[in-house]
Write a protein that holds these residues in place. Structure first.
Motif, PDB file in Angstrom:
ATOM      1  N   UNK A  10      11.033 -77.133  -1.507  1.00  0.00           N
ATOM      2  CA  UNK A  10      10.418 -77.100  -2.839  1.00  0.00           C
ATOM      3  C   UNK A  10      10.253 -75.618  -3.142  1.00  0.00           C
ATOM      4  N   UNK A  11      10.995 -75.110  -4.097  1.00  0.00           N
ATOM      5  CA  UNK A  11      11.117 -73.664  -4.255  1.00  0.00           C
ATOM      6  C   UNK A  11       9.803 -72.985  -4.618  1.00  0.00           C
ATOM      7  N   UNK A  12       8.926 -73.697  -5.315  1.00  0.00           N
ATOM      8  CA  UNK A  12       7.618 -73.119  -5.618  1.00  0.00           C
ATOM      9  C   UNK A  12       6.786 -72.954  -4.353  1.00  0.00           C
ATOM     10  N   UNK A  13       6.949 -73.858  -3.397  1.00  0.00           N
ATOM     11  CA  UNK A  13       6.248 -73.729  -2.112  1.00  0.00           C
ATOM     12  C   UNK A  13       6.842 -72.586  -1.288  1.00  0.00           C
ATOM     13  N   UNK A  14       8.172 -72.510  -1.274  1.00  0.00           N
ATOM     14  CA  UNK A  14       8.832 -71.406  -0.566  1.00  0.00           C
ATOM     15  C   UNK A  14       8.348 -70.061  -1.111  1.00  0.00           C
ATOM     16  N   UNK A  15       8.345 -69.928  -2.439  1.00  0.00           N
ATOM     17  CA  UNK A  15       7.919 -68.669  -3.055  1.00  0.00           C
ATOM     18  C   UNK A  15       6.454 -68.359  -2.777  1.00  0.00           C
ATOM     19  N   UNK A  16       5.644 -69.411  -2.607  1.00  0.00           N
ATOM     20  CA  UNK A  16       4.206 -69.214  -2.336  1.00  0.00           C
ATOM     21  C   UNK A  16       3.927 -68.891  -0.885  1.00  0.00           C
ATOM     22  N   UNK A  17       4.925 -69.008  -0.013  1.00  0.00           N
ATOM     23  CA  UNK A  17       4.713 -68.621   1.392  1.00  0.00           C
ATOM     24  C   UNK A  17       4.912 -69.708   2.404  1.00  0.00           C
ATOM     25  N   UNK A  18       5.368 -70.908   2.004  1.00  0.00           N
ATOM     26  CA  UNK A  18       5.600 -71.991   2.955  1.00  0.00           C
ATOM     27  C   UNK A  18       6.953 -71.772   3.620  1.00  0.00           C
ATOM     28  N   UNK A  19       7.015 -70.689   4.374  1.00  0.00           N
ATOM     29  CA  UNK A  19       8.273 -70.236   4.971  1.00  0.00           C
ATOM     30  C   UNK A  19       7.954 -69.328   6.152  1.00  0.00           C
ATOM     31  N   UNK A  20       8.827 -69.361   7.152  1.00  0.00           N
ATOM     32  CA  UNK A  20       8.722 -68.466   8.284  1.00  0.00           C
ATOM     33  C   UNK A  20      10.102 -67.984   8.666  1.00  0.00           C
TER      34      UNK A  20
ATOM     35  N   UNK B 125      12.831 -67.018  -5.822  1.00  0.00           N
ATOM     36  CA  UNK B 125      13.904 -67.997  -5.665  1.00  0.00           C
ATOM     37  C   UNK B 125      13.803 -69.100  -6.710  1.00  0.00           C
ATOM     38  N   UNK B 126      12.610 -69.644  -6.905  1.00  0.00           N
ATOM     39  CA  UNK B 126      12.417 -70.738  -7.846  1.00  0.00           C
ATOM     40  C   UNK B 126      12.866 -70.380  -9.250  1.00  0.00           C
ATOM     41  N   UNK B 127      12.453 -69.238  -9.739  1.00  0.00           N
ATOM     42  CA  UNK B 127      12.783 -68.817 -11.106  1.00  0.00           C
ATOM     43  C   UNK B 127      14.275 -68.558 -11.259  1.00  0.00           C
ATOM     44  N   UNK B 128      14.894 -67.878 -10.285  1.00  0.00           N
ATOM     45  CA  UNK B 128      16.308 -67.552 -10.421  1.00  0.00           C
ATOM     46  C   UNK B 128      17.193 -68.791 -10.339  1.00  0.00           C
ATOM     47  N   UNK B 129      16.867 -69.718  -9.439  1.00  0.00           N
ATOM     48  CA  UNK B 129      17.624 -70.975  -9.389  1.00  0.00           C
ATOM     49  C   UNK B 129      17.415 -71.750 -10.685  1.00  0.00           C
TER      50      UNK B 129
END
Length: 475
Positions: free
Chosen positions: A460-470, A168-172
């Motif tokens: 924070x898209x770098x956090x989302x991509x790293x796994x800070x998501x459920x 997500x971070x890279x594409x945005x």
């Protein structure tokens, strides 16, 4: 015993490293100016602010709006004579504005002409999981996705962007984002600026880094992994250092923080006041007078700015923490006089007594170890199960050393409390994304009206991509 000792020492060491990084970050050691980043050979002239076009409805004569969006490769000349490789929707960078009305049926043909998979998430839109555009709605190269939904929420400024797992971070960052605007009878009735691109203007604010060849530099270092990506150059609607000619009167700005990780503290160079009239999910009940606006990644705000006290050809800058990144030039008389409305809409408050469940979500960890409630994102695991139609209270805590924006799909929230205190006036409306400071606890409430699987995560898209998501299911 030895194992416990080593765990304690390791934990202390990690905390010390985090502390040093945050101190250096706050002192500006990591901050780089444009020339310090070896970009002194790149030049840019001030240019008019680009206005994203409104996307054509392929079926304007019916109650069903039909749109077509293509994710594609592109190129842009951000700097004079330098071509930067980009991505966008229906163009080279960013995407057109989709404008619809409450109650309208919508269908979208989303084609992927990239060389990798992507998704298209409707950020802030209340739809079912199959049409939400999260990581489960993958669109492979050359394939087309056909979401359909009905607009069941009030007038608001939303947005759309990729939500591809780990990318997500890279594409945005490469340019894939656009605005999604809803209008309704309330927005029709208000005496506020509505002439799109003239006195009703979108501002998509993003930061970027460029290498010496003028290409996007998205190589994540230690600081980027820990605090999220922050660039040294701010773009507005895809332009560096733009200006906007405005009438000598009231202007409405629809502001999106479309950055990967940067939090903006916006104000005008002349310190003039403005009025916030809407947050993420639509109009506030009353206009809120402000001098500074803080927006985390993914947050939106609509503000009214009165330029009537400025002289013709006078210029005012928009600043982030004292740094100018765009200008407003008073160039003409206003065609119409506007007054800041005292009453904007009526928001039915959700009573806490209606909540059947309280859930806790805690931001934890750092870098590659970021998590929510100690768990990193697993596409094969449902973290929370919510009953369709249920009203719930969610308590979001922050056990890290930095501020995180919390975002959940499929619902709009009302903020009940921040550390036991009522939210500020400009957060008293509908929110789908909100900041949580270190050590803070934010209580919110929502009613879940749509079935499916949805995400909650740090925006924070770098956090989302790293796994800070459920993910949570609504059935």
């Amino acid at each position: 015993m030895k194992k416990k000792i080593w765990i304690s020492i390791g934990t202390i060491a990690i905390l010390l490293i985090i502390g040093v990084v945050y101190l250096l970050h706050s002192w500006g050691v990591f901050a780089t100016s444009f020339k310090e980043a070896n970009n002194d050979t790149l030049e840019v002239k001030q240019q008019p602010l680009p206005i994203p076009p409104l996307l054509e409805d392929k079926n304007p004569d019916s109650n069903k709006a039909e749109f077509e969006i293509t994710a594609q490769e592109g190129s842009m000349e951000f700097f004079d004579g330098t071509i930067t490789k980009t991505r966008g929707y229906n163009g080279d960078f960013l995407g057109p504005v989709i404008r619809v009305r409450t109650g309208e049926e919508v269908s979208v043909k989303v084609k992927n002409e990239l060389d990798e998979s992507t998704t298209l998430h409707w950020h802030g839109l209340e739809v079912d999981g199959e049409n939400d555009g999260g990581p489960h709605n993958e669109i492979k190269p050359g394939e087309t996705w056909y979401p359909e939904f009905t607009i069941e929420q009030p007038a608001a400024t939303l947005w759309y962007h990729p939500h591809q797992m780990h990318k997500t971070g890279k594409q945005v960052y490469e340019g894939m984002a656009g605005l999604f605007i809803i209008e309704d009878e309330v927005s029709d009735s208000l005496n506020i600026p509505k002439d799109y691109g003239v006195n009703d203007v979108p501002l998509v604010i993003q930061d970027r880094r460029f290498d010496k060849e003028g290409q996007f530099d998205y190589e994540l270092g230690m600081k980027d992994s820990i605090v999220g990506f922050e660039g040294d150059t701010i773009l507005v609607n895809g332009a560096v250092n733009p200006y906007l000619e405005v009438p000598q009167g009231m202007v409405r700005l629809r502001i999106l923080n479309g950055s990967n990780g940067r939090i903006y503290n916006l104000e005008f160079s002349n310190k003039q006041a403005f009025y916030q009239i809407a947050s993420d999910g639509g109009f506030l009940e009353e206009s809120v007078k402000m001098n500074e606006l803080t927006l985390g990644p993914g947050e939106r705000a609509e503000i009214l700015v009165d330029f009537s006290n400025l002289a013709k050809n006078e210029t005012v800058e928009l600043l982030d923490q004292g740094i100018n990144f765009m200008s407003f030039v008073v160039s003409k008389d206003s065609d119409k006089e506007f007054i800041v409305p005292e009453k904007l809409t009526t928001i039915e408050k959700i009573e806490e007594s209606k909540a059947t469940t309280t859930r806790v979500f805690n931001f934890q960890g750092t870098g590659s170890s970021v998590s929510i409630n100690g768990e990193q994102m697993d596409m094969d695991r449902i973290d929370e199960e919510v009953k369709l139609g249920a009203t719930e209270i969610w308590e979001v805590g922050n056990f890290t050393g930095q501020t995180h924006p919390f975002h959940a799909h499929g619902a709009q929230f009302q903020i009940l409390e921040r550390d036991g205190n009522p939210p500020p006036a400009n957060e008293s409306g509908w929110k789908d994304t909100f900041l949580v400071a270190p050590g803070e606890n934010v209580r919110v409430i929502a009613t879940f009206k749509h079935k499916g699987i949805f995400m909650y995560h740090c925006h924070i898209l770098e956090h989302e991509d790293a796994g800070m998501m459920g993910q949570f299911s609504v059935e």
